[in-house]
Design a protein around this motif. Structure first.
Motif, PDB file in Angstrom:
ATOM      1  N   GLU A  22       0.842  -1.200   0.000  1.00  0.00           N
ATOM      2  CA  GLU A  22       0.000   0.000   0.000  1.00  0.00           C
ATOM      3  C   GLU A  22       0.878   1.250   0.000  1.00  0.00           C
ATOM      4  N   GLY A  23       1.922   1.231   0.821  1.00  0.00           N
ATOM      5  CA  GLY A  23       2.863   2.359   0.863  1.00  0.00           C
ATOM      6  C   GLY A  23       3.557   2.546  -0.465  1.00  0.00           C
ATOM      7  N   ASN A  24       3.970   1.424  -1.063  1.00  0.00           N
ATOM      8  CA  ASN A  24       4.623   1.496  -2.368  1.00  0.00           C
ATOM      9  C   ASN A  24       3.671   2.045  -3.429  1.00  0.00           C
ATOM     10  N   MET A  25       2.426   1.631  -3.376  1.00  0.00           N
ATOM     11  CA  MET A  25       1.436   2.111  -4.351  1.00  0.00           C
ATOM     12  C   MET A  25       1.214   3.609  -4.190  1.00  0.00           C
ATOM     13  N   LYS A  26       1.210   4.098  -2.965  1.00  0.00           N
ATOM     14  CA  LYS A  26       1.052   5.536  -2.732  1.00  0.00           C
ATOM     15  C   LYS A  26       2.215   6.303  -3.345  1.00  0.00           C
ATOM     16  N   ILE A  27       3.418   5.757  -3.219  1.00  0.00           N
ATOM     17  CA  ILE A  27       4.604   6.390  -3.809  1.00  0.00           C
ATOM     18  C   ILE A  27       4.476   6.412  -5.330  1.00  0.00           C
ATOM     19  N   ILE A  28       4.034   5.310  -5.907  1.00  0.00           N
ATOM     20  CA  ILE A  28       3.861   5.233  -7.363  1.00  0.00           C
ATOM     21  C   ILE A  28       2.806   6.227  -7.834  1.00  0.00           C
ATOM     22  N   VAL A  29       1.698   6.296  -7.132  1.00  0.00           N
ATOM     23  CA  VAL A  29       0.626   7.233  -7.506  1.00  0.00           C
ATOM     24  C   VAL A  29       1.144   8.668  -7.441  1.00  0.00           C
ATOM     25  N   LYS A  30       1.892   8.997  -6.400  1.00  0.00           N
ATOM     26  CA  LYS A  30       2.448  10.347  -6.265  1.00  0.00           C
ATOM     27  C   LYS A  30       3.400  10.636  -7.423  1.00  0.00           C
ATOM     28  N   GLY A  31       4.208   9.649  -7.795  1.00  0.00           N
ATOM     29  CA  GLY A  31       5.121   9.819  -8.927  1.00  0.00           C
ATOM     30  C   GLY A  31       4.365  10.063 -10.223  1.00  0.00           C
ATOM     31  N   ILE A  32       3.301   9.321 -10.437  1.00  0.00           N
ATOM     32  CA  ILE A  32       2.484   9.503 -11.640  1.00  0.00           C
ATOM     33  C   ILE A  32       1.838  10.881 -11.639  1.00  0.00           C
ATOM     34  N   GLU A  33       1.371  11.330 -10.487  1.00  0.00           N
ATOM     35  CA  GLU A  33       0.790  12.671 -10.386  1.00  0.00           C
ATOM     36  C   GLU A  33       1.823  13.738 -10.728  1.00  0.00           C
ATOM     37  N   ASN A  34       3.061  13.544 -10.278  1.00  0.00           N
ATOM     38  CA  ASN A  34       4.131  14.490 -10.595  1.00  0.00           C
ATOM     39  C   ASN A  34       4.416  14.507 -12.093  1.00  0.00           C
ATOM     40  N   ILE A  35       4.460  13.334 -12.690  1.00  0.00           N
ATOM     41  CA  ILE A  35       4.688  13.246 -14.139  1.00  0.00           C
ATOM     42  C   ILE A  35       3.556  13.943 -14.884  1.00  0.00           C
ATOM     43  N   GLU A  36       2.324  13.712 -14.449  1.00  0.00           N
ATOM     44  CA  GLU A  36       1.165  14.344 -15.080  1.00  0.00           C
ATOM     45  C   GLU A  36       1.282  15.869 -15.012  1.00  0.00           C
ATOM     46  N   SER A  37       1.724  16.375 -13.876  1.00  0.00           N
ATOM     47  CA  SER A  37       1.887  17.819 -13.705  1.00  0.00           C
ATOM     48  C   SER A  37       2.950  18.367 -14.654  1.00  0.00           C
ATOM     49  N   VAL A  38       4.062  17.670 -14.756  1.00  0.00           N
ATOM     50  CA  VAL A  38       5.149  18.108 -15.641  1.00  0.00           C
ATOM     51  C   VAL A  38       4.684  18.093 -17.097  1.00  0.00           C
ATOM     52  N   VAL A  39       3.995  17.037 -17.494  1.00  0.00           N
ATOM     53  CA  VAL A  39       3.502  16.939 -18.876  1.00  0.00           C
ATOM     54  C   VAL A  39       2.514  18.068 -19.164  1.00  0.00           C
ATOM     55  N   SER A  40       1.646  18.346 -18.210  1.00  0.00           N
ATOM     56  CA  SER A  40       0.673  19.432 -18.381  1.00  0.00           C
ATOM     57  C   SER A  40       1.375  20.777 -18.520  1.00  0.00           C
ATOM     58  N   ASN A  41       2.369  21.020 -17.681  1.00  0.00           N
ATOM     59  CA  ASN A  41       3.127  22.273 -17.764  1.00  0.00           C
ATOM     60  C   ASN A  41       3.876  22.383 -19.088  1.00  0.00           C
ATOM     61  N   ASN A  42       4.449  21.274 -19.541  1.00  0.00           N
ATOM     62  CA  ASN A  42       5.159  21.281 -20.821  1.00  0.00           C
ATOM     63  C   ASN A  42       4.203  21.580 -21.969  1.00  0.00           C
ATOM     64  N   ALA A  43       3.007  21.016 -21.916  1.00  0.00           N
ATOM     65  CA  ALA A  43       2.018  21.266 -22.964  1.00  0.00           C
ATOM     66  C   ALA A  43       1.633  22.741 -22.986  1.00  0.00           C
ATOM     67  N   ALA A  44       1.430  23.315 -21.818  1.00  0.00           N
ATOM     68  CA  ALA A  44       1.081  24.739 -21.739  1.00  0.00           C
ATOM     69  C   ALA A  44       2.222  25.601 -22.276  1.00  0.00           C
ATOM     70  N   SER A  45       3.449  25.252 -21.917  1.00  0.00           N
ATOM     71  CA  SER A  45       4.608  26.009 -22.409  1.00  0.00           C
ATOM     72  C   SER A  45       4.736  25.893 -23.920  1.00  0.00           C
ATOM     73  N   SER A  46       4.473  24.727 -24.444  1.00  0.00           N
ATOM     74  CA  SER A  46       4.537  24.524 -25.896  1.00  0.00           C
ATOM     75  C   SER A  46       3.496  25.373 -26.612  1.00  0.00           C
ATOM     76  N   GLU A  47       2.297  25.426 -26.057  1.00  0.00           N
ATOM     77  CA  GLU A  47       1.247  26.248 -26.654  1.00  0.00           C
ATOM     78  C   GLU A  47       1.627  27.726 -26.621  1.00  0.00           C
ATOM     79  N   GLU A  48       2.184  28.162 -25.507  1.00  0.00           N
ATOM     80  CA  GLU A  48       2.619  29.559 -25.404  1.00  0.00           C
ATOM     81  C   GLU A  48       3.736  29.855 -26.397  1.00  0.00           C
TER      82      GLU A  48
END
Length: 75
Positions: A22-48
């Protein structure tokens, strides 16, 4: 009685492993959320960047048009 004791230990071991997983899964989910945030920011920067590039291209075309109106004399 021995069988019950073994079963109890197995269930306890399974419970411990599940807790760790369960602890490991929480770490993985947090990592995926971080990746999602970075991808979203990159997409916004690309559009700008694309919008700025279009504006710069329009400025260059306007400047080229204005420069073509002037003719330099040969000295």
């Amino acid at each position: 009685m021995e069988s019950t004791s073994k079963t109890t230990h197995l269930v306890e071991d399974i419970s411990k492993v599940c807790s760790k997983e369960e602890g490991n899964m929480k770490i993985i989910v947090k990592g995926i959320e971080n990746i999602e945030s970075v991808v979203s920011n990159n997409a916004a920067s690309s559009e700008e960047s694309a919008a700025v590039s279009e504006e710069l291209l329009a400025m260059v075309e306007s400047l080229e048009s204005q420069v073509q109106e002037y003719h330099l004399r040969n000295y």
